[in-house]
Write a protein that holds these residues in place. Structure first.
Motif, short mmCIF file in Angstrom:
data_model
loop_
_atom_site.label_atom_id
_atom_site.label_comp_id
_atom_site.label_asym_id
_atom_site.label_seq_id
_atom_site.Cartn_x
_atom_site.Cartn_y
_atom_site.Cartn_z
N PRO A 214 9.12 3.65 -7.82
CA PRO A 214 9.30 3.94 -9.25
C PRO A 214 8.01 4.14 -10.03
CG PRO A 214 10.81 2.21 -8.58
CD PRO A 214 9.87 2.44 -7.44
N ASP A 215 6.90 3.52 -9.57
CA ASP A 215 5.63 3.70 -10.27
C ASP A 215 4.67 4.60 -9.51
OD1 ASP A 215 5.06 1.98 -8.20
OD2 ASP A 215 4.36 0.31 -9.46
N THR A 216 5.16 5.22 -8.45
CA THR A 216 4.38 6.12 -7.58
C THR A 216 3.17 5.44 -6.96
OG1 THR A 216 3.00 7.12 -9.33
CG2 THR A 216 5.14 8.15 -8.90
N VAL A 217 3.18 4.12 -6.89
CA VAL A 217 2.13 3.34 -6.25
C VAL A 217 2.69 2.76 -4.96
CG1 VAL A 217 0.62 1.33 -6.48
CG2 VAL A 217 1.03 2.80 -8.45
N PRO A 218 1.96 2.83 -3.85
CA PRO A 218 2.51 2.31 -2.60
C PRO A 218 2.67 0.79 -2.61
CG PRO A 218 0.23 2.98 -2.30
CD PRO A 218 0.64 3.46 -3.66
N VAL A 219 3.48 0.33 -1.68
CA VAL A 219 3.60 -1.09 -1.40
C VAL A 219 2.80 -1.37 -0.14
CG1 VAL A 219 5.15 -2.99 -0.81
CG2 VAL A 219 5.88 -1.25 -2.45
N ARG A 270 5.80 -7.07 -7.47
CA ARG A 270 5.75 -6.49 -8.81
C ARG A 270 7.11 -5.97 -9.26
NH1 ARG A 270 3.53 -2.25 -5.54
NH2 ARG A 270 4.33 -0.14 -6.03
N PHE A 271 8.00 -5.68 -8.29
CA PHE A 271 9.33 -5.18 -8.64
C PHE A 271 10.29 -6.29 -9.03
CE2 PHE A 271 7.80 -1.93 -5.52
CZ PHE A 271 7.60 -0.92 -6.44
N SER A 272 9.86 -7.55 -8.91
CA SER A 272 10.77 -8.66 -9.22
C SER A 272 10.12 -9.76 -10.04
CB SER A 272 11.30 -9.27 -7.91
OG SER A 272 10.23 -9.72 -7.08
N ASP A 273 8.82 -9.63 -10.37
CA ASP A 273 8.15 -10.72 -11.09
C ASP A 273 8.04 -10.49 -12.59
OD1 ASP A 273 6.18 -8.79 -11.34
OD2 ASP A 273 4.69 -9.83 -10.09
N GLY A 274 8.78 -9.50 -13.10
CA GLY A 274 8.75 -9.23 -14.53
C GLY A 274 7.74 -8.20 -14.95
N THR A 275 6.97 -7.67 -14.01
CA THR A 275 5.99 -6.65 -14.33
C THR A 275 6.71 -5.39 -14.85
OG1 THR A 275 4.46 -7.43 -12.65
CG2 THR A 275 4.18 -5.15 -13.40
N LYS A 276 6.20 -4.80 -15.92
CA LYS A 276 6.76 -3.56 -16.42
C LYS A 276 6.33 -2.42 -15.50
CE LYS A 276 7.10 -0.50 -20.44
NZ LYS A 276 6.66 -0.24 -21.83
N ILE A 277 7.29 -1.78 -14.88
CA ILE A 277 7.00 -0.72 -13.93
C ILE A 277 6.90 0.61 -14.67
CG2 ILE A 277 7.80 0.49 -11.88
CD1 ILE A 277 6.93 -2.40 -11.40
#
Length: 283
Positions: A214-219, A270-277
């Motif tokens: 969703p943020d175009t950044v890899p995991v 980052r997808f579950s800790d409340g970070t705004k994506i």
């Protein structure tokens, strides 16, 4: 070029003692007390205490079977290859609706510089709100396609046991259909800017699936809920270019070495800790 680089990388790693298994699908993880103890393949289990999933567009389906929610969709880029064409151009070029690169065989690789295709599949609805910001940003550059791929995706299992045939065995090679409309638009723009290309002969077309987050950044990260499980996926079109650095960072994370780069932006949590994506770029 990738088709030369990949075999060279494989041979180098084999010279260092790495075993490469081809035609052997990974079915899932074996665990003890929640921790990874092995990878179950169609040909048997490989014992390990750390596993890295670098499955590209297949990563979400594998993770789903492991109870791990990975927000990832695939977009399709279409490419064409020309016969040898001597028009005096040797450098790569990115234009308004086209890009090209001279090939070693004398032809050119040509593609659209902006438009990608998104096949509408069931996950498109499951992840709609995850990808809504990216969709808004890239709306003009995304061609939505609803067709047989929707029903092909439904037919593939989302859950399976480790003694069952998996989707990765049902579809050995992910070979998406190229978009003729996208390639035609690229050709028209290319001919307008470089009339010499009007004499080109297209000898091959193909498409590739780009694994996007969703943020175009890899995991590039450990999965905290499954100790020993790691992800290297979601490269959003930049995987081959940043592959060596990503591989080094992933190796550092797995082995506990000092990371070669700050791993924080690539964390899975980052997808579950409340970070705004928020997407870095459009898809």
């Amino acid at each position: 070029e990738p088709f030369k680089a990949v075999p060279l990388i494989a041979r180098h790693t084999q010279s260092k003692g790495v075993a490469i298994l081809t035609g052997c699908a990974a079915r899932g993880l074996s665990r003890s007390a929640g921790r990874v103890t092995g990878v179950v393949t169609e040909k048997g289990e490989i014992a390990c205490d750390a596993a890295v999933l670098a499955g590209g567009a297949w990563s979400r389906r594998f993770c789903n079977n492991e109870g791990v929610r990975l927000p990832q969709l695939a977009v399709i880029n279409s490419v064409m290859r020309t016969a040898p064409l001597d028009i005096g151009l040797t450098r790569s070029c990115l234009g308004a609706k086209f890009s090209f690169r001279k090939r070693q065989d004398g032809g050119f690789t040509v593609t659209h510089s902006a438009v990608s295709t998104a096949n509408i599949v069931p996950d498109s609805f499951r992840l709609f709100f995850d990808f809504l910001p990216a969709l808004r940003m890239s709306w003009k550059n995304l061609q939505l396609r609803l067709g047989k791929r929707f029903f092909e995706d439904i037919a593939l299992k989302r859950r399976w046991s480790l003694d069952e045939t998996t989707p990765f065995e049902a579809v050995r090679i992910l070979d998406p259909r190229p978009s003729s409309a996208t390639m035609e638009e690229a050709k028209i723009s290319l001919f307008d800017w470089y009339p010499a290309f009007r004499s080109m002969t297209v000898v091959e077309t193909w498409a590739g699936a780009i694994d996007a987050t969703p943020d175009t950044v890899p995991v590039i990260s450990a999965v905290d809920s499954v100790p020993g499980f790691h992800l290297a996926t979601g490269f959003s079109g930049h995987g081959f270019g940043i592959g060596p650095g990503a591989g080094k960072l992933m190796a550092d994370i797995v082995t506990g070495a000092a990371p070669c780069a700050d791993p924080h932006p690539f964390r899975f949590s980052r997808f579950s800790d409340g970070t705004k994506i928020q997407p870095e770029t459009g898809l």
